[in-house]
Every structure is written in C-alpha cells, then in structure tokens.
Design a protein around this motif. Structure first.
Motif, PDB file in Angstrom:
ATOM      1  N   VAL A 204       0.842  -1.209   0.000  1.00  0.00           N
ATOM      2  CA  VAL A 204       0.000   0.000   0.000  1.00  0.00           C
ATOM      3  C   VAL A 204       0.871   1.250   0.000  1.00  0.00           C
ATOM      4  N   ASP A 205       1.871   1.259   0.884  1.00  0.00           N
ATOM      5  CA  ASP A 205       2.752   2.425   0.967  1.00  0.00           C
ATOM      6  C   ASP A 205       3.500   2.654  -0.345  1.00  0.00           C
ATOM      7  N   GLU A 206       3.998   1.577  -0.939  1.00  0.00           N
ATOM      8  CA  GLU A 206       4.795   1.736  -2.157  1.00  0.00           C
ATOM      9  C   GLU A 206       3.933   2.174  -3.338  1.00  0.00           C
ATOM     10  N   TYR A 207       2.754   1.580  -3.467  1.00  0.00           N
ATOM     11  CA  TYR A 207       1.858   2.015  -4.551  1.00  0.00           C
ATOM     12  C   TYR A 207       1.471   3.480  -4.372  1.00  0.00           C
ATOM     13  N   HIS A 208       1.159   3.853  -3.134  1.00  0.00           N
ATOM     14  CA  HIS A 208       0.750   5.242  -2.894  1.00  0.00           C
ATOM     15  C   HIS A 208       1.904   6.204  -3.179  1.00  0.00           C
ATOM     16  N   ARG A 209       3.108   5.848  -2.762  1.00  0.00           N
ATOM     17  CA  ARG A 209       4.255   6.729  -3.037  1.00  0.00           C
ATOM     18  C   ARG A 209       4.471   6.882  -4.539  1.00  0.00           C
ATOM     19  N   ALA A 210       4.319   5.788  -5.274  1.00  0.00           N
ATOM     20  CA  ALA A 210       4.488   5.874  -6.732  1.00  0.00           C
ATOM     21  C   ALA A 210       3.421   6.769  -7.347  1.00  0.00           C
ATOM     22  N   VAL A 211       2.197   6.657  -6.856  1.00  0.00           N
ATOM     23  CA  VAL A 211       1.118   7.504  -7.366  1.00  0.00           C
ATOM     24  C   VAL A 211       1.375   8.963  -7.007  1.00  0.00           C
ATOM     25  N   VAL A 212       1.816   9.200  -5.780  1.00  0.00           N
ATOM     26  CA  VAL A 212       2.110  10.575  -5.348  1.00  0.00           C
ATOM     27  C   VAL A 212       3.202  11.187  -6.225  1.00  0.00           C
ATOM     28  N   ARG A 213       4.224  10.413  -6.499  1.00  0.00           N
ATOM     29  CA  ARG A 213       5.323  10.936  -7.321  1.00  0.00           C
ATOM     30  C   ARG A 213       4.828  11.335  -8.714  1.00  0.00           C
ATOM     31  N   ASN A 214       4.013  10.502  -9.329  1.00  0.00           N
ATOM     32  CA  ASN A 214       3.484  10.836 -10.664  1.00  0.00           C
ATOM     33  C   ASN A 214       2.505  12.004 -10.604  1.00  0.00           C
ATOM     34  N   ALA A 215       1.688  12.046  -9.539  1.00  0.00           N
ATOM     35  CA  ALA A 215       0.742  13.155  -9.404  1.00  0.00           C
ATOM     36  C   ALA A 215       1.473  14.478  -9.208  1.00  0.00           C
ATOM     37  N   ASP A 216       2.538  14.467  -8.424  1.00  0.00           N
ATOM     38  CA  ASP A 216       3.322  15.694  -8.230  1.00  0.00           C
ATOM     39  C   ASP A 216       3.939  16.159  -9.545  1.00  0.00           C
ATOM     40  N   ALA A 217       4.386  15.211 -10.361  1.00  0.00           N
ATOM     41  CA  ALA A 217       4.970  15.583 -11.650  1.00  0.00           C
ATOM     42  C   ALA A 217       3.921  16.238 -12.557  1.00  0.00           C
ATOM     43  N   LEU A 218       2.688  15.714 -12.519  1.00  0.00           N
ATOM     44  CA  LEU A 218       1.628  16.288 -13.348  1.00  0.00           C
ATOM     45  C   LEU A 218       1.194  17.654 -12.835  1.00  0.00           C
ATOM     46  N   SER A 219       1.078  17.787 -11.510  1.00  0.00           N
ATOM     47  CA  SER A 219       0.572  19.037 -10.942  1.00  0.00           C
ATOM     48  C   SER A 219       1.599  20.161 -10.964  1.00  0.00           C
ATOM     49  N   SER A 220       2.879  19.824 -11.133  1.00  0.00           N
ATOM     50  CA  SER A 220       3.910  20.861 -11.123  1.00  0.00           C
ATOM     51  C   SER A 220       4.139  21.476 -12.509  1.00  0.00           C
ATOM     52  N   ALA A 221       3.366  21.042 -13.507  1.00  0.00           N
ATOM     53  CA  ALA A 221       3.514  21.616 -14.850  1.00  0.00           C
ATOM     54  C   ALA A 221       3.120  23.088 -14.836  1.00  0.00           C
ATOM     55  N   ASP A 222       3.824  23.879 -15.620  1.00  0.00           N
ATOM     56  CA  ASP A 222       3.588  25.325 -15.626  1.00  0.00           C
ATOM     57  C   ASP A 222       2.380  25.721 -16.467  1.00  0.00           C
ATOM     58  N   ASP A 223       1.954  24.851 -17.382  1.00  0.00           N
ATOM     59  CA  ASP A 223       0.885  25.216 -18.323  1.00  0.00           C
ATOM     60  C   ASP A 223      -0.425  24.519 -17.995  1.00  0.00           C
ATOM     61  N   LEU A 224      -0.712  24.310 -16.724  1.00  0.00           N
ATOM     62  CA  LEU A 224      -1.960  23.651 -16.346  1.00  0.00           C
ATOM     63  C   LEU A 224      -3.149  24.555 -16.660  1.00  0.00           C
ATOM     64  N   GLU A 225      -4.107  24.023 -17.411  1.00  0.00           N
ATOM     65  CA  GLU A 225      -5.331  24.745 -17.686  1.00  0.00           C
ATOM     66  C   GLU A 225      -6.336  24.508 -16.566  1.00  0.00           C
ATOM     67  N   GLY A 226      -7.400  25.314 -16.583  1.00  0.00           N
ATOM     68  CA  GLY A 226      -8.405  25.171 -15.533  1.00  0.00           C
ATOM     69  C   GLY A 226      -9.047  23.803 -15.527  1.00  0.00           C
TER      70      GLY A 226
END
Length: 778
Positions: free
Chosen positions: A345-367
């Motif tokens: 559970v911890d490892e899957y969640h960490r992997a998901v968090v890492r990918n989510a952070d990469a997506l959310s840190s993009a500079d061109d996020l639209e609404g």
C-alpha cells in the motif's frame, strides 16, 4: 499540550453527539429531559466501569510488586548456588592427577577427528560444487515452468559457504600458503553465490507472475531462503558482539583462574574457528526490490495506459486492482511479521504521489486540467476507502502534497480571468451595437426583441459550473458563482451607465442620435430576464444536488445573480418610461394652464401612450410589460399632482369637471393594458386632488385628515398649494384653514409613515413627510 488536545477532542465529540440528538428547536422542549436522563444513566455506567477498572489496576500493581520482591530473593539464591558450583569444580580439579595431560589428549583427539572430517569434505567439495551449479542451471532453464526447489538449492549452497568459512578460519592469519591454496580452491564459489543471488532476485521480481500462475509455493520458498539468511545475519551479529565482549572481559579480568581459561579455550576449539561471514541483508534487499518493482509497474501503466491528465482517473482502478490482487494472492505467502500488504500500500501510494506531483507541477496547467486532477484525488481516496478499507489518514504523504485548496484557487483565478475576458469581448460588441443601432434588433419567435447575449454569457458560465460539479467541489462552486457575481456587477454597471448616456442624448438632442433606442432598450431588458431565468434554472437544478452545508450559500449566490440582472432590467424599463414622458413633457407642463382649460391636451397624451404601449405589449417581456405599465400609470397620475407646484389656478367646478373627464378617459385607456383594480387604486391620488379642490371651507379639515389616514405620507405643502390656488377661498379664510392644518399636523408623530410609503412619496416637487425642507407658506 496532550491534555489540552484531549479536552478539545472530548468537547468536540460532545458537541457532535448533542447536534445529532437535538436537530430541531422543538427537540429542546420535547427531547431535552430524555436526553439528560439517558446521559446521566450512561455517566453512572461509565463511572462504575472506571471504578472497577481502577480497582483491578491497583490489584495488578500490588501483585507485580510482590513478584518483584520474590524474584529478587530467587536471584540471590541462584547466585549463591552458582558460586558453590564454581568452587566445587576448582576443588575437583585438584583431586585429579595429570589433569592437564588428560585435557591435552582430549583436545588432540578432537583435532584429529576434525581434521579427518575436513579431509573428507575437501574430497567432496568439487563434487558438491558441480552439483549445486548444475541445480542452478536447471532452475534457470525451467524457471517458466517453476520446476525447481529454491530451498534445496540454498541448502547445498549454504553448506558450501559454511565449509569455506570453517576452512579459511582453520588456516589462521599467519599461514599464507594455506590461505592462498584455499582461495584458489574456493575461487569459483563467490561467482556461484552471486549467480544464485541474481536468480533469487529474479524470482522475487516475478512475484506477481508466480502468484498469478498459482505458484505461491515458489514465493514461500523464496521467503524461507530470505528468513534463513536473516537468521544467519543475526547469528553473525551476536557472534561479533560476543567476541567483542570476551575481549573486553579478558582485558579487565586479571583474577581468572588458569582452569577457567583452559575451559574457555577448549570450548572455542570445540566450536572451531571460522572466517567472519558476510552479512547479506536479504530482507532489506527484498523490500527495496518490491519498492522498485511497484514503482516500475505504476510508471509503466501511466506511460502506456494513463498518460496525461485526461486519463489520470484510470490510475485509481489500476491501483485498486493491483492491491486487491496483492491481498488475495501475494500477501498470504508472506509471514505476518512482514506486514506485507501495508508495505505494498505504501509503495503504490508513493508511486502515485510521485506521478501526481509531476503532473501538478507543470507550468501550463489549464483550468480543466486542474479540476480533473482535483476530481481524481477525491475519487482516489474514496475508492481506497470503499474498496480496500484504507482511510485517507493512512495514506502518507498526501496526494498533491495537500495543495488541493491552492490548486482550487488557481483554477478559480484562471476561470474568472477567462470569464472576464469573455464578458469584456461580449460587452465590447454588445455596447457598440447598442450605441450604433444600425440594424433593427433581433426578434425571437414570440415577437420579443432579443440580443442573444445571455446565451453566450451563460455558455461559458455553465461550462465552468459543469466542470466544477464534475469535480465534486461544492465550496469551489460557491466561490465561482460569487466571483461571477462580481463580473456581473461590472457588466450591470456598464449597461446602466450606457443607458444613462443614450437616454440623455435621446432627451436632450433627439435629432442627432441614432434611431431605435426604445427597441434596443426593450431587447436589453428582455435579455436580462432571460439571464434571470437561466440563473434560476441553475439555482434550482444544481442547488438540490449539493450537500446542505453548501446548498444554502449556493442558492443565495444565484439569487444575488438574479437580482443583478433584474436591476438592469428595471433600469431599462425606467429608461423606457423616461423616454415616454420626455415626449409628453410639453403637455404635462401645461396642466392647469389656460391652454389646458381651453384645449383637449389629453388626446395627444393617450395617442402617444397608445403607440408606445402597443410596441411594449408586442416586443417586451410580459413581466416587464406589467411593471412598465404600472410605472407609466404612476407617472401619469403624479404628473397631475406635481403640476400643482407651477403657477396655476384652480376654478371651483370647472377644474374638477375637466379633471373628472380626463380621469375617466385615462381610466378607460389604462384598463386596456392593466388590471382595473390597479388602475383605480393608482388614479385615486387624482381623485384626492379633485376632492381637495371641491371641498367646502368647513369640510377641508375633515377631508384632509380622511385622506391622510389612507395616505400618511401626503405632504402638507401640497395641500397648502392646492388650497392657496383655489379661486373661492379668501385670504383670511385660507390663513385660518392653513393654521388649523399646521397645528394638527405638528401633533402627528409620523409613526404611520414608517409603516407605509405611498405614491405621494414619489413626488418630484414636494418632499415626503418627514423632510426638513420648509413649506413655502410657513
């Protein structure tokens, strides 16, 4: 701090429980006593339970203290017995002659036996080595079929390693030739061990496939190998710690007997010297491999099946399915001490968090992308709780690093900026078209003039509302509507300012302005009503889908939206009324003048109103048409009252006769467009004027206060003007009447004014009751 936190938690729990028990105001009357009795009974039960538990705790503590006292006595007795045994051993050695010689013979015999064993093992080493290598090769070849035994392979390999360790330990540190010979002999064993470990981790990397194919026995063998190596690591650590302790004891113990030293040496020889074993940390490596394996599976899925924010929701189903498979097929093979499901559970969640952070840190996020991300976060936590019973607090670190509110604010800023840009472009086009009026306004199927601006306006608003609803962000939805209201306020101000400017041009310089202002004003008013309808639809349909905690605020914000557009619609109808009466101004300014007494000035008024009202009836929204007709009727009636302030004269009989005739004709006209009762009620102010003109001097006082009961805001100054302009009242008589009215009027507290405001409060030339403006006859 802990006590304060605990107290706060207890208070919060109490408040929540009371809020559930007492939901309505009536509950305080009908349920309060029952709740109080119930809570008192619960308190008595809890107090009794606490008292029992405290008593039992004291008994356990007393029993523990007694055990401690008895244990100390037993330890002292064991110490005394051990000292006696040591003393007897030392004494027994002095009774045996040739004890040292017997001990040396025994050591020589053991060394001979050990040497013979090593000789035999040396002869068998190559054969065992070849067997293990062949077994490993067969296991690698038949890996897909699972036709191998890791435990047997590890057992033989472990025996080879153990023999090498003992052989290298017996050579000593000074026997260089023997050590070199043994190194050459055991040189291939390190490569074999490395090859076995590589195969072992290959098996570990295939845990999913093995579990899927029903080969859980291979996974169990893998874990037994790991556990065996962990046990060997722990033994090595204990041996290392024991050797260090022995060295420290020998350094500080100078009183040890020779017999004790000989016994220790004999015990060491019995165990046999060994080369220190390499600590392997298989369990740590296995957990690290699981971490990298899970990260790789999540990354591969996102790259191949859920790339980008559009498909991010697929990750939730993937993680739930993977963890379900782990719980059913993988976790049962692991020992309970691993808590392996929690690890996955911890490892899957960490992997998901890492990918989510990469997506959310993009500079061109639209609404839309931000809302998709927020919606996925909510769905992810919900799915983990419902499908796997994993609460949100258990999943650490939080998705998006807890920046959900920040991202929601970023979306709100983007959405409002786009809405403002959209509205600005729309207003630029609409206001230019309104001011130019080059073409006739668009006519809808029902004959109403429209601009279709509301359709374009609410198109982008509805898009954003639908997206926010899809993201299940009720608070963000309320914030969005509140920000839209600010945009609508600016839009409404622009329309009101434009109406004032165009109206002023139409009234002051009608020959220089473009035609069609009335038609365009009707289209603007109709468009505001269409906007009100759309806002009402959103309020009723969407509001019921929200939770109660947000429903009230959402509906209140939409109600404010409706008020904003309705205010613009009312401003438009006011503009229409102003334009109509600006055309009638030459006639209304001539009331009670010589021309009015001689000519029929009402006919052109009715004809003008008829032309305007027919257009209003055909092309204006029905609700606004009724409001506008009421406004026109009120202005028509007030024009007769405000005209009293001019230099006019009232002739007893003649004035009232002409007023009654015009009142009859006006009533007939307005009844064609309005309810007869509303017409009669509004025109009653003109009848009051007639009654004050026709009243006899003795009845004026009673007439005035009779009227004042019905219209408490009737200005005294108006009554004075009417009486002073009557031709039948002499100065002394007028003065007496006015003095009586003033004295009575001063005694009025004005309390009725606070309760009722009538048409007289809308007079332009006479201040309402309570104004500080002095009358012209005071």
């Amino acid at each position: 701090l802990n006590d304060s936190v605990s107290d706060a938690a207890v208070k919060q729990y109490a408040i929540e429980r009371l809020s559930k028990l007492l939901r309505h105001p009536d509950d305080l009357v009908y349920k309060a006593d029952d709740v109080r009795r119930k809570l008192a009974q619960e308190k008595l039960l809890i107090d009794a339970q606490l008292s029992t538990d405290v008593r039992r705790q004291f008994d356990d503590v007393q029993e523990g203290i007694e055990l401690l006292y008895s244990t100390r006595g037993q330890i002292n007795r064991v110490k005394t017995d051990m000292q006696q045994v040591d003393r007897l051993c030392n004494q027994a050695q002095s009774y045996l002659t040739n004890f040292d010689r017997i001990q040396k013979i025994s050591i020589a015999n053991r060394n001979f036996v050990r040497a013979n064993e090593f000789y035999l093992q040396f002869n068998e080493f190559h054969e065992q080595y070849t067997l293990v290598r062949q077994m490993l090769a067969d296991a690698q070849t038949h890996f897909e079929h699972g036709d191998f035994n890791l435990l047997r392979l590890h057992y033989f390999l472990h025996k080879l390693e153990d023999f090498r360790s003992r052989a290298l330990g017996f050579t000593g540190v000074n026997d260089a030739d023997s050590a070199q010979t043994l190194q050459q002999m055991f040189g291939g064993l390190d490569a074999l061990v490395a090859e076995f470990e590589a195969f072992l981790w290959h098996v570990a990397n295939s845990i999913y496939d093995l579990s899927l194919r029903g080969r859980a026995n291979v996974v169990v063998q893998l874990l037994k190998v790991v556990e065996a190596e962990e046990a060997a690591d722990r033994a090595q650590e204990r041996e290392r710690e024991g050797a260090g302790l022995a060295r420290r004891q020998s350094a500080i113990s100078s009183t040890s007997s020779a017999a004790s030293a000989s016994a220790a040496a004999a015990a060491a020889l019995a165990r046999g010297p060994r080369k220190e074993r390499r600590v392997k940390h298989y369990r740590q490596k296995l957990l690290e491999l699981i971490q990298s394996m899970v990260a790789r599976r999540v990354d591969d899925f996102i790259a191949n099946e859920a790339a980008g924010l559009d498909a991010i929701t697929e990750v939730t189903g993937f993680v739930v399915d993977e963890l379900t498979f782990v719980a059913e097929a993988v976790a049962p093979a692991f020992p309970p001490s691993y808590f392996i499901f929690d690890v996955f559970v911890d490892e899957y969640h960490r992997a998901v968090v890492r990918n989510a952070d990469a997506l959310s840190s993009a500079d061109d996020l639209e609404g839309g992308a931000i809302l998709a991300l927020l919606r996925w976060v909510r769905e992810y936590y919900t799915a983990m709780r419902k499908e796997l019973s994993i609460p949100r607090d258990r999943l650490r670190p939080p998705l998006l690093d807890g920046r959900e509110d920040q991202l929601a604010q970023e979306y709100l800023d983007i959405a409002v900026r786009k809405i403002r840009e959209w509205v600005a472009n729309l207003m630029r086009t609409e206001t230019a078209s309104f001011a130019a009026r080059q073409d006739a306004p668009t006519m809808a199927e029902d004959g109403l003039y429209v601009t279709n601006a509301s359709v374009f306006l609410f198109e982008i608003v509805n898009q954003n509302i639908d997206v926010v609803i899809g993201a299940q962000r009720a608070k963000l939805l309320c914030d969005l509507v509140a920000e839209c209201n600010k945009v609508f306020q600016d839009l409404a101000k622009q329309w009101r300012d434009l109406l004032e400017v165009e109206k002023a041009k139409q009234i002051d310089t009608p020959d220089t302005v473009a035609e069609g202002l009335v038609d365009y004003t009707m289209s603007l008013a109709n468009e505001q009503i269409r906007s009100v309808v759309q806002a009402e639809t959103i309020r009723d349909e969407t509001g019921d889908r929200l939770s109660r905690s947000h429903q009230e605020r959402f509906k209140a914000e939409l109600s404010q939206t409706m008020d904003i557009f309705m205010n613009v619609a009312e401003a438009a109808t006011q503009t229409l009324a102003d334009i109509v009466f600006s055309d009638l101004r030459p006639i209304t300014s001539a009331l009670y003048t010589v021309d009015w007494y001689q000519d029929d000035l009402l006919q052109p008024v009715i004809e003008t109103l008829m032309d305007y009202c027919q257009d209003f009836h055909d092309h204006l929204d029905k609700y606004l048409y009724k409001r506008l007709m009421q406004d026109l009727l009120s202005r028509f009636a007030l024009s007769y009252i405000d005209a009293v302030a001019a230099k006019v004269k009232f002739y007893k009989g003649k004035t009232s006769e002409k007023l009654n005739l015009e009142l009859h004709r006006a009533t007939k006209f307005f009844k064609q467009h309005m309810d007869a009762g509303a017409v009669a009620e509004t025109l009653n102010v003109v009848r009051i004027l007639i009654s004050l003109i026709d009243s006899t001097p003795t009845m004026i006082f009673l007439e005035f206060f009779s009227v004042k009961k019905q219209y408490p805001d009737l200005p005294l100054q108006l009554v004075e003007d009417i009486l002073s302009k009557r031709d039948d009242l002499e100065k002394q008589q007028l003065k007496s009447i006015l003095e009586s009215l003033r004295q009575k009027f001063k005694g009025d507290t004005g309390s009725s004014l606070a309760k009722q405001r009538t048409l007289f409060s809308k007079l332009k030339n006479y201040p309402p009751l309570g104004s500080t403006t002095p009358g012209r006859f005071f």
